[in-house]
Write a protein that holds these residues in place. Sequence first.
Motif, mmCIF file in Angstrom:
data_model
loop_
_atom_site.group_PDB
_atom_site.id
_atom_site.type_symbol
_atom_site.label_atom_id
_atom_site.label_comp_id
_atom_site.label_asym_id
_atom_site.label_seq_id
_atom_site.Cartn_x
_atom_site.Cartn_y
_atom_site.Cartn_z
ATOM 1 N N THR A 112 -1.253 -3.884 -1.210
ATOM 2 C CA THR A 112 -0.953 -2.997 -2.328
ATOM 3 C C THR A 112 -1.898 -1.809 -2.360
ATOM 4 O O THR A 112 -1.472 -0.657 -2.570
ATOM 5 C CB THR A 112 -1.036 -3.774 -3.657
ATOM 6 N N GLU A 113 -3.165 -2.051 -2.130
ATOM 7 C CA GLU A 113 -4.143 -0.959 -2.110
ATOM 8 C C GLU A 113 -3.829 0.035 -0.985
ATOM 9 O O GLU A 113 -3.905 1.260 -1.171
ATOM 10 C CB GLU A 113 -5.547 -1.524 -1.926
ATOM 11 N N PHE A 114 -3.449 -0.491 0.174
ATOM 12 C CA PHE A 114 -3.097 0.374 1.299
ATOM 13 C C PHE A 114 -1.870 1.223 0.968
ATOM 14 O O PHE A 114 -1.851 2.440 1.192
ATOM 15 C CB PHE A 114 -2.824 -0.467 2.545
ATOM 16 N N LEU A 115 -0.834 0.593 0.409
ATOM 17 C CA LEU A 115 0.393 1.318 0.078
ATOM 18 C C LEU A 115 0.153 2.356 -1.013
ATOM 19 O O LEU A 115 0.699 3.470 -0.948
ATOM 20 C CB LEU A 115 1.478 0.330 -0.359
ATOM 21 N N ASP A 116 -0.639 2.010 -2.000
ATOM 22 C CA ASP A 116 -0.948 2.965 -3.064
ATOM 23 C C ASP A 116 -1.655 4.194 -2.502
ATOM 24 O O ASP A 116 -1.360 5.335 -2.884
ATOM 25 C CB ASP A 116 -1.813 2.315 -4.142
ATOM 26 N N GLY A 117 -2.601 3.952 -1.593
ATOM 27 C CA GLY A 117 -3.338 5.074 -1.008
ATOM 28 C C GLY A 117 -2.456 5.941 -0.132
ATOM 29 O O GLY A 117 -2.423 7.169 -0.263
ATOM 30 N N LEU A 118 -1.710 5.301 0.778
ATOM 31 C CA LEU A 118 -0.823 6.052 1.666
ATOM 32 C C LEU A 118 0.306 6.704 0.882
ATOM 33 O O LEU A 118 0.737 7.827 1.188
ATOM 34 C CB LEU A 118 -0.254 5.123 2.739
#
Length: 347
Positions: free
Chosen positions: A17-23
């Motif tokens: 989730t953190e990766f998707l939010d950032g990207l």
Amino acid sequence: MQIQIERLENRDDSELTEFLDGLGKRSPSVLGYHYPIYRDVIAAAGAGEACTLAARVDGKLRAVLPAFRKITPEGAVFGSLPFFGPNAGVLAGEDQAGELQTALLRSLIEDARAAGAVACSVYTPFLASDFASYDSVMPDALVTDKFTQYLDLETVTFSKSIAYDLRRSERLGVTVSTDVDAQRRDAFYGLYVQNCIEQGIPVKPRACVEMLLDLEALGRRSAVYFAFHDGEMIGGLLVLRSPMTVSYYIPCTLARARGFQPGTLLIDRAIRDARARGARYWNWESSPSRESGVFQFKKKWGSQEGRYRIYLQPFRSQQYFRDLGRERIADLFPYYFVYPFDRLREK
């Protein structure tokens, strides 16, 4: 660059989730479909189990390939993702994106082949334009070119007919609410099912829709809007959210109330909310054809066309799929693109 490929598990949800939010703040290709909540929706629909792959560089998550697999007595199928549209493929930042795409795609194909799969399909991402890695990894794939529609919320201008329909709907007393309770969830799902029956569209299980109407999902990953006239629900709209893109997911309208234009009013409200949240794109998803009423309706909003591809890597002969036949394929592997049906016919 040393790339490590691994399969993500549920315990990795926070990191994913953190990766998707950032990207997702930089890339419109990140959609609500890629988050753990929608993975669980797909699983609840009976589409199989998640086998999402991740690429790490120096231990840091740098790219993901959302994927599912379904195992049947006839064999397995792999796909990124089940259901149809420009909703999957490799999600990566610009740095070394090509290398990361290649590594993840190759790994998915190898996993499918090792599992004895009959086929593996990959849909390219929303608004992606570089398919070089897909061509390189799957040179023998059957490639289907498709189109989708979207709005750039920073530049779009609605047609005069949309403005007229909005004024008419408001003048007739149609109102919009986002308050959710059990009675409204029942009415919304009932409208949706009725619309599916009328149009001959497969119905998503109620449990799947309920998951997206759950209070933990609403507001962050999804949003629902209800249209009322004289106290009766006459329309509804469920959308999925990511940082930059809002996806048009489930619209429904009471047949005898179409003249009140509840769908137009709901879309307008959802678009205004999307802009207020900082979203840039409205993802309409694909349409049956450019001649369809659905396509023309979306066009009235000032839609642009985007392209995407389906790469289908079969691991069986064409005759194998012809022998299975269209109905058997659909029965064994619902939600998956297993083989182009137009190629099943003898020539």
